[in-house]
Motif scaffolding. Structure first.
Motif, PDB file in Angstrom:
ATOM      1  N   ALA A   2     -20.555  -1.308  -2.014  1.00  0.00           N
ATOM      2  CA  ALA A   2     -20.692   0.080  -1.588  1.00  0.00           C
ATOM      3  C   ALA A   2     -20.664   0.188  -0.072  1.00  0.00           C
ATOM      4  CB  ALA A   2     -21.986   0.665  -2.137  1.00  0.00           C
ATOM      5  N   SER A   3     -21.244  -0.800   0.604  1.00  0.00           N
ATOM      6  CA  SER A   3     -21.284  -0.724   2.066  1.00  0.00           C
ATOM      7  C   SER A   3     -20.088  -1.400   2.730  1.00  0.00           C
ATOM      8  CB  SER A   3     -22.585  -1.333   2.583  1.00  0.00           C
ATOM      9  OG  SER A   3     -22.673  -2.681   2.178  1.00  0.00           O
ATOM     10  N   HIS A   4     -19.473  -2.378   2.066  1.00  0.00           N
ATOM     11  CA  HIS A   4     -18.363  -3.119   2.666  1.00  0.00           C
ATOM     12  C   HIS A   4     -17.149  -3.148   1.746  1.00  0.00           C
ATOM     13  CE1 HIS A   4     -21.171  -4.482   5.684  1.00  0.00           C
ATOM     14  NE2 HIS A   4     -21.961  -4.961   4.748  1.00  0.00           N
ATOM     15  N   GLY A   5     -16.894  -2.076   1.032  1.00  0.00           N
ATOM     16  CA  GLY A   5     -15.813  -2.061   0.043  1.00  0.00           C
ATOM     17  C   GLY A   5     -14.429  -2.261   0.638  1.00  0.00           C
ATOM     18  N   ALA A   6     -14.139  -1.596   1.762  1.00  0.00           N
ATOM     19  CA  ALA A   6     -12.815  -1.707   2.365  1.00  0.00           C
ATOM     20  C   ALA A   6     -12.566  -3.122   2.877  1.00  0.00           C
ATOM     21  CB  ALA A   6     -12.678  -0.698   3.498  1.00  0.00           C
ATOM     22  N   LEU A   7     -13.574  -3.724   3.479  1.00  0.00           N
ATOM     23  CA  LEU A   7     -13.441  -5.094   3.973  1.00  0.00           C
ATOM     24  C   LEU A   7     -13.261  -6.068   2.811  1.00  0.00           C
ATOM     25  CD1 LEU A   7     -13.521  -7.083   6.345  1.00  0.00           C
ATOM     26  CD2 LEU A   7     -15.987  -7.206   6.021  1.00  0.00           C
ATOM     27  N   ALA A   8     -14.009  -5.863   1.748  1.00  0.00           N
ATOM     28  CA  ALA A   8     -13.888  -6.735   0.574  1.00  0.00           C
ATOM     29  C   ALA A   8     -12.487  -6.638  -0.023  1.00  0.00           C
ATOM     30  CB  ALA A   8     -14.939  -6.364  -0.466  1.00  0.00           C
ATOM     31  N   LEU A   9     -11.921  -5.446  -0.065  1.00  0.00           N
ATOM     32  CA  LEU A   9     -10.568  -5.270  -0.594  1.00  0.00           C
ATOM     33  C   LEU A   9      -9.554  -6.008   0.282  1.00  0.00           C
ATOM     34  CD1 LEU A   9      -8.644  -3.964  -2.597  1.00  0.00           C
ATOM     35  CD2 LEU A   9      -8.554  -1.985  -1.080  1.00  0.00           C
ATOM     36  N   LYS A  10      -9.693  -5.896   1.588  1.00  0.00           N
ATOM     37  CA  LYS A  10      -8.778  -6.591   2.502  1.00  0.00           C
ATOM     38  C   LYS A  10      -8.883  -8.102   2.338  1.00  0.00           C
ATOM     39  CE  LYS A  10      -8.950  -2.913   5.891  1.00  0.00           C
ATOM     40  NZ  LYS A  10      -9.480  -2.497   7.192  1.00  0.00           N
ATOM     41  N   VAL A  11     -10.093  -8.613   2.224  1.00  0.00           N
ATOM     42  CA  VAL A  11     -10.286 -10.051   2.050  1.00  0.00           C
ATOM     43  C   VAL A  11      -9.681 -10.524   0.739  1.00  0.00           C
ATOM     44  CG1 VAL A  11     -12.045 -11.840   1.711  1.00  0.00           C
ATOM     45  CG2 VAL A  11     -12.290 -10.176   3.555  1.00  0.00           C
ATOM     46  N   LEU A  12      -9.874  -9.766  -0.330  1.00  0.00           N
ATOM     47  CA  LEU A  12      -9.307 -10.153  -1.619  1.00  0.00           C
ATOM     48  C   LEU A  12      -7.785 -10.130  -1.594  1.00  0.00           C
ATOM     49  CD1 LEU A  12     -11.756  -8.490  -4.140  1.00  0.00           C
ATOM     50  CD2 LEU A  12     -11.469 -10.901  -3.629  1.00  0.00           C
ATOM     51  N   VAL A  13      -7.187  -9.169  -0.899  1.00  0.00           N
ATOM     52  CA  VAL A  13      -5.730  -9.124  -0.795  1.00  0.00           C
ATOM     53  C   VAL A  13      -5.217 -10.335  -0.025  1.00  0.00           C
ATOM     54  CG1 VAL A  13      -3.806  -7.855   0.254  1.00  0.00           C
ATOM     55  CG2 VAL A  13      -5.523  -6.633  -1.078  1.00  0.00           C
ATOM     56  N   VAL A  14      -5.887 -10.686   1.073  1.00  0.00           N
ATOM     57  CA  VAL A  14      -5.482 -11.853   1.852  1.00  0.00           C
ATOM     58  C   VAL A  14      -5.603 -13.119   1.009  1.00  0.00           C
ATOM     59  CG1 VAL A  14      -6.129 -13.294   3.817  1.00  0.00           C
ATOM     60  CG2 VAL A  14      -5.944 -10.828   4.100  1.00  0.00           C
ATOM     61  N   LEU A  15      -6.706 -13.279   0.273  1.00  0.00           N
ATOM     62  CA  LEU A  15      -6.877 -14.463  -0.576  1.00  0.00           C
ATOM     63  C   LEU A  15      -5.812 -14.528  -1.671  1.00  0.00           C
ATOM     64  CD1 LEU A  15     -10.756 -14.616  -0.929  1.00  0.00           C
ATOM     65  CD2 LEU A  15      -9.276 -16.128   0.396  1.00  0.00           C
ATOM     66  N   TRP A  16      -5.462 -13.377  -2.232  1.00  0.00           N
ATOM     67  CA  TRP A  16      -4.435 -13.334  -3.267  1.00  0.00           C
ATOM     68  C   TRP A  16      -3.080 -13.757  -2.695  1.00  0.00           C
ATOM     69  CZ3 TRP A  16       0.037 -10.468  -4.091  1.00  0.00           C
ATOM     70  CH2 TRP A  16       0.574 -10.545  -5.370  1.00  0.00           C
ATOM     71  N   VAL A  17      -2.743 -13.256  -1.508  1.00  0.00           N
ATOM     72  CA  VAL A  17      -1.466 -13.619  -0.880  1.00  0.00           C
ATOM     73  C   VAL A  17      -1.439 -15.110  -0.573  1.00  0.00           C
ATOM     74  CG1 VAL A  17      -0.078 -13.317   1.209  1.00  0.00           C
ATOM     75  CG2 VAL A  17      -0.988 -11.317   0.017  1.00  0.00           C
ATOM     76  N   VAL A  18      -2.536 -15.654  -0.062  1.00  0.00           N
ATOM     77  CA  VAL A  18      -2.597 -17.089   0.224  1.00  0.00           C
ATOM     78  C   VAL A  18      -2.442 -17.896  -1.061  1.00  0.00           C
ATOM     79  CG1 VAL A  18      -4.139 -18.930   1.012  1.00  0.00           C
ATOM     80  CG2 VAL A  18      -3.911 -16.829   2.345  1.00  0.00           C
TER      81      VAL A  18
END
Length: 69
Positions: free
Chosen positions: A41-57
């Protein structure tokens, strides 16, 4: 047993039956789930960005290993 009313005529599906569900979970994971929810709830946008980067890697690494094989 009484037949449920049909909602789309003679050949249609019947009306959905009401189903009561009960949440089943471990008592140990209850606190973890609450912490994860509050963090998202507090860091949702950052968590989404991190998950996208991990998925691409992960995709690039799998392509690399397939090309090497």
């Amino acid at each position: 047993m009484a037949e449920r009313p049909r909602i789309f005529g003679k050949f249609g599906g019947s009306a959905p039956a009401a189903v009561a569900t009960v949440a089943v979970g471990s008592t140990r994971t209850g606190g973890a789930v609450a912490r994860i929810r509050s963090a998202l709830a507090s860091h949702g946008a950052l968590a989404l960005k991190v998950l996208v980067v991990l998925w691409v890697v992960a995709v690039l690494a799998s392509v690399f290993f397939v090309m090497k094989a």
